[in-house]
Design a protein around this motif. Structure first.
Motif, short mmCIF file in Angstrom:
data_model
loop_
_atom_site.label_atom_id
_atom_site.label_comp_id
_atom_site.label_asym_id
_atom_site.label_seq_id
_atom_site.Cartn_x
_atom_site.Cartn_y
_atom_site.Cartn_z
N ALA A 120 0.61 -1.01 -0.02
CA ALA A 120 0.06 -0.06 0.06
C ALA A 120 0.78 1.29 -0.13
CB ALA A 120 -0.77 0.11 1.34
N ASN A 121 0.62 2.17 -0.80
CA ASN A 121 1.31 3.24 -0.87
C ASN A 121 0.45 4.46 -1.04
OD1 ASN A 121 3.13 5.18 -1.78
ND2 ASN A 121 4.03 4.19 -3.30
N TYR A 122 0.43 5.55 -0.21
CA TYR A 122 -0.38 6.78 -0.37
C TYR A 122 0.60 7.75 -0.81
CZ TYR A 122 -2.89 10.87 0.85
OH TYR A 122 -3.54 12.04 0.50
N GLN A 123 0.18 8.60 -1.94
CA GLN A 123 1.17 9.72 -2.17
C GLN A 123 0.24 10.95 -2.40
OE1 GLN A 123 4.55 9.75 -4.07
NE2 GLN A 123 4.59 8.41 -2.26
N HIS A 124 0.53 12.24 -1.87
CA HIS A 124 0.02 13.30 -2.04
C HIS A 124 1.01 14.04 -3.43
CE1 HIS A 124 -2.30 16.83 -1.44
NE2 HIS A 124 -1.70 17.67 -1.63
#
Length: 175
Positions: free
Chosen positions: A103-107
């Motif tokens: 899982a990887n969240y990027q803004h």
């Protein structure tokens, strides 16, 4: 515009998740991992692409790693120029050193300038990539990863990305 976004994302997707995690030799008391990825591309209309994605992680258990990943990419051609910065947390779960879930969240912060129409815009976009894949041992504690990630926040009409599906190939050292 999609003519420019599709090649950008193909290059971006292949490199943003192609990461080399470098850690000290496997010592039980050192659980930090460091690494990143670099991408470079050339194309027609004098296009040039450069991308880097440094990361730092911490092994919570032998099979679970979490940390922070950043990304920066520059793309230019005869018709446009864009810069994209991204930052966010990631987590990887390794299954028997043969498979992984991630899982990887990027803004993202995006700056785009169309040279032909003299049009500029700045915007932000969030992405939450979920997926996994296969891991192949290539050394003592080195692995090659091949997998797919999907941006579950992707919206076709409003996203700067051409697709939510991201193939990835990467390397992990020090697991």
């Amino acid at each position: 515009m999609k003519k420019f976004i599709i090649p950008l994302m193909l290059l971006f997707s292949g490199t943003v998740f192609s990461q080399i995690s470098v850690g000290t030799p496997t010592q039980e008391n050192n659980k930090w991992t460091f690494g990143g990825g670099i991408g470079l591309g050339f194309g027609s209309n004098s296009s040039f692409y450069l991308q880097a994605s440094p990361r730092v992680g911490y092994r919570l258990t032998n099979d679970l790693e979490a940390g922070v990943v950043g990304s920066v990419s520059w793309q230019t051609s005869d018709y446009f120029r864009s810069t994209m910065f991204g930052v966010g947390p990631f987590a990887n779960y390794y299954i028997g050193r043969s498979f992984y879930l991630g899982a990887n969240y990027q803004h993202y912060f995006i700056n785009y300038r169309d040279k032909y129409y003299d049009y500029k815009y700045n915007r932000e976009e969030n992405a939450l990539y979920l997926g996994g894949g296969y891991m192949q041992r290539i050394g003592n504690n080195s692995f090659m990863q091949i997998g797919l990630m999907y941006n579950v926040l992707y919206k076709e009409r409003t996203s700067v990305f051409s697709s939510g599906l991201i193939p990835n190939i990467g390397f992990v050292v020090g697991l």
